[in-house]
Scaffold this active site. Structure first.
Site, PDB file in Angstrom:
ATOM      1  N   PRO A   1      -3.712  -2.165   7.236  1.00 61.59           N
ATOM      2  CA  PRO A   1      -2.874  -2.908   6.295  1.00 61.59           C
ATOM      3  C   PRO A   1      -1.814  -2.002   5.655  1.00 61.59           C
ATOM      4  O   PRO A   1      -2.102  -0.839   5.334  1.00 61.59           O
ATOM      5  CB  PRO A   1      -3.863  -3.415   5.237  1.00 61.59           C
ATOM      6  CG  PRO A   1      -5.216  -3.213   5.802  1.00 61.59           C
ATOM      7  CD  PRO A   1      -5.135  -2.163   6.868  1.00 61.59           C
TER       8      PRO A   1
ATOM      9  N   ASP B   1      -2.253  12.917   3.571  1.00 58.45           N
ATOM     10  CA  ASP B   1      -2.382  11.778   4.498  1.00 58.45           C
ATOM     11  C   ASP B   1      -2.079  12.204   5.928  1.00 58.45           C
ATOM     12  O   ASP B   1      -2.867  11.934   6.851  1.00 58.45           O
ATOM     13  CB  ASP B   1      -1.432  10.636   4.086  1.00 58.45           C
ATOM     14  CG  ASP B   1      -1.881   9.944   2.812  1.00 58.45           C
ATOM     15  OD1 ASP B   1      -2.792  10.447   2.137  1.00 58.45           O
ATOM     16  OD2 ASP B   1      -1.308   8.880   2.492  1.00 58.45           O
TER      17      ASP B   1
ATOM     18  N   SER C   1      -1.110   3.789   6.367  1.00 63.62           N
ATOM     19  CA  SER C   1      -0.535   3.072   7.513  1.00 63.62           C
ATOM     20  C   SER C   1       0.717   3.760   8.063  1.00 63.62           C
ATOM     21  O   SER C   1       0.870   3.897   9.279  1.00 63.62           O
ATOM     22  CB  SER C   1      -0.210   1.628   7.120  1.00 63.62           C
ATOM     23  OG  SER C   1       0.664   1.617   6.011  1.00 63.62           O
TER      24      SER C   1
ATOM     25  N   GLY D   1      -3.086   1.958   0.773  1.00 62.05           N
ATOM     26  CA  GLY D   1      -3.806   3.202   0.526  1.00 62.05           C
ATOM     27  C   GLY D   1      -4.549   3.739   1.727  1.00 62.05           C
ATOM     28  O   GLY D   1      -5.291   4.706   1.614  1.00 62.05           O
ATOM     29  N   LEU D   2      -4.362   3.109   2.897  1.00 59.94           N
ATOM     30  CA  LEU D   2      -5.080   3.569   4.093  1.00 59.94           C
ATOM     31  C   LEU D   2      -4.206   4.403   5.025  1.00 59.94           C
ATOM     32  O   LEU D   2      -4.586   4.677   6.164  1.00 59.94           O
ATOM     33  CB  LEU D   2      -5.659   2.370   4.853  1.00 59.94           C
ATOM     34  CG  LEU D   2      -6.887   1.715   4.218  1.00 59.94           C
ATOM     35  CD1 LEU D   2      -7.298   0.468   4.995  1.00 59.94           C
ATOM     36  CD2 LEU D   2      -8.070   2.670   4.151  1.00 59.94           C
TER      37      LEU D   2
ATOM     38  N   ALA E   1      -0.149   6.983   9.887  1.00 58.35           N
ATOM     39  CA  ALA E   1      -0.866   6.721  11.143  1.00 58.35           C
ATOM     40  C   ALA E   1       0.099   6.237  12.225  1.00 58.35           C
ATOM     41  O   ALA E   1       0.005   6.668  13.387  1.00 58.35           O
ATOM     42  CB  ALA E   1      -1.968   5.695  10.906  1.00 58.35           C
TER      43      ALA E   1
END
Ligand code: MEV
Length: 316
Positions: free
Chosen positions: A101, A152, A108, A105-106, A111
């Site tokens: 999503p 990150d 994205s 906070g992941l 990545a």
């Protein structure tokens, strides 16, 4: 150079302890989340087609030679091509997809960029070392985040849990006993750039208060490392609670995030905190096999739009 498609993936990430303070030189612990992934495929095109980036989830198609200097995906493509020694624009389509999503906070953005860089290296028949990938992706993080610590891009490029201090080589983080996190998405998009910018303005206005909060977060992160090494998950959970309270004092929690951490704790989680930039995005809860299902239900009942379980396992 390959004439068949080259594909690469990259995981999402979550910060176990230490976000925000890590921007100011304090340590943090982060772990990849392989349950959500970004992928990139490089497909050769007919001669003179040029290089085209198709970001399906973002609804964007970027022709490399038109891509603005501050377009993150065009930037990492240019940097990766330069690193590969490819000086002439290749006739390639780079197709990006992601189940991570956005603005939650992941990680994205990092990545997507990581998968892109890895796929370009694969297409060129070269090995993408994590340090190289991380260094290139950091440049796109600067566009997304303003003043990123680099955590990150590092955890995503390494694909392993890490102990991270800005400007120092990352240390792989190896838990002697596995532990499981329930990651709950509040469904509220909150760009990291905004919360990082707000914390910076707070720090500029009240430096002593903020430095003291960053030091208290750092103490929780150091204690968290020891708790993990000792397999003391009850202590790790308590430190997550403490870190969350400090982050709330920094102004990056919100009513929906408070509802989620409260629900997780009430359902038996050993600890719970916001993860990443805060205000919206995800909270993480440390769960045992006994309470995992109850915590996941409680998070959904407290308005989480999605809950992902991830287990951080010992290496080897
Ligand atoms: C974002 O995932 C973590 C923050 O600490 C920002 C950063 O470290 O760049 C909020």
């Amino acid at each position: 150079m390959s004439v068949s498609p080259a594909t690469a993936t990259a995981p999402g990430k979550t910060i176990l302890l230490g976000e925000h303070a890590v921007v100011y030189g304090r340590p943090a612990i982060a772990t990849p989340v392989w349950q959500t992934v970004a992928s990139a495929t490089v497909t050769p095109l007919a001669p003179d087609s040029g290089c085209v980036i198709v970001a399906e989830d973002l609804g964007e198609t970027i022709r490399l030679h038109d891509g603005a200097a501050d377009q993150p995906l065009a930037l990492v493509t240019r940097l990766a091509l330069a690193e590969l020694g490819i000086t002439q624009e290749p006739d390639w389509q780079i197709t990006l997809q992601s189940t991570i999503p956005i603005a939650s906070g992941l990680g994205s953005g990092a990545a997507l960029s990581t998968a892109l860089v890895r796929a370009l290296f694969a297409q060129a028949g070269q090995i993408a070392e994590p340090q190289t990938v991380s260094r290139i992706v950091y440049e796109s993080e600067r566009i997304y985040h303003g003043t990123p610590s680099g955590i990150d891009n590092t955890v995503i490029a390494y694909g392993t849990p890490i102990w991270f201090v800005r400007g120092q080589p990352a240390e792989a983080f190896v838990p002697p006993v596995p532990f499981t996190l329930a990651i709950a998405d509040s469904g509220i998009r909150s760009p990291t750039k905004e919360t990082v910018g707000d914390v910076r303005r707070g720090w500029e206005a009240q430096p002593a208060r903020h430095e003291a909060l960053f030091d208290a977060i750092a103490a929780a992160v150091h204690a968290g490392r020891k708790a993990i090494a000792a397999g003391d998950l009850a202590l790790l959970g308590a430190l997550m609670d403490e870190d969350h309270a400090l982050l709330a004092q920094l102004g990056v929690s919100s009513d929906p995030l408070e509802r989620l951490v409260t629900a997780a704790r009430a359902a038996g989680a050993l600890g719970a905190k916001l993860s990443g930039g805060g205000r919206g995005g995800n909270v993480i809860a440390l769960v045992t096999a006994d309470c995992q299902v109850a915590v996941e239900h409680a998070l959904l009942a407290a308005s989480a739009v999605r809950v992902i379980g991830t287990t951080v396992t010992p290496v080897g």
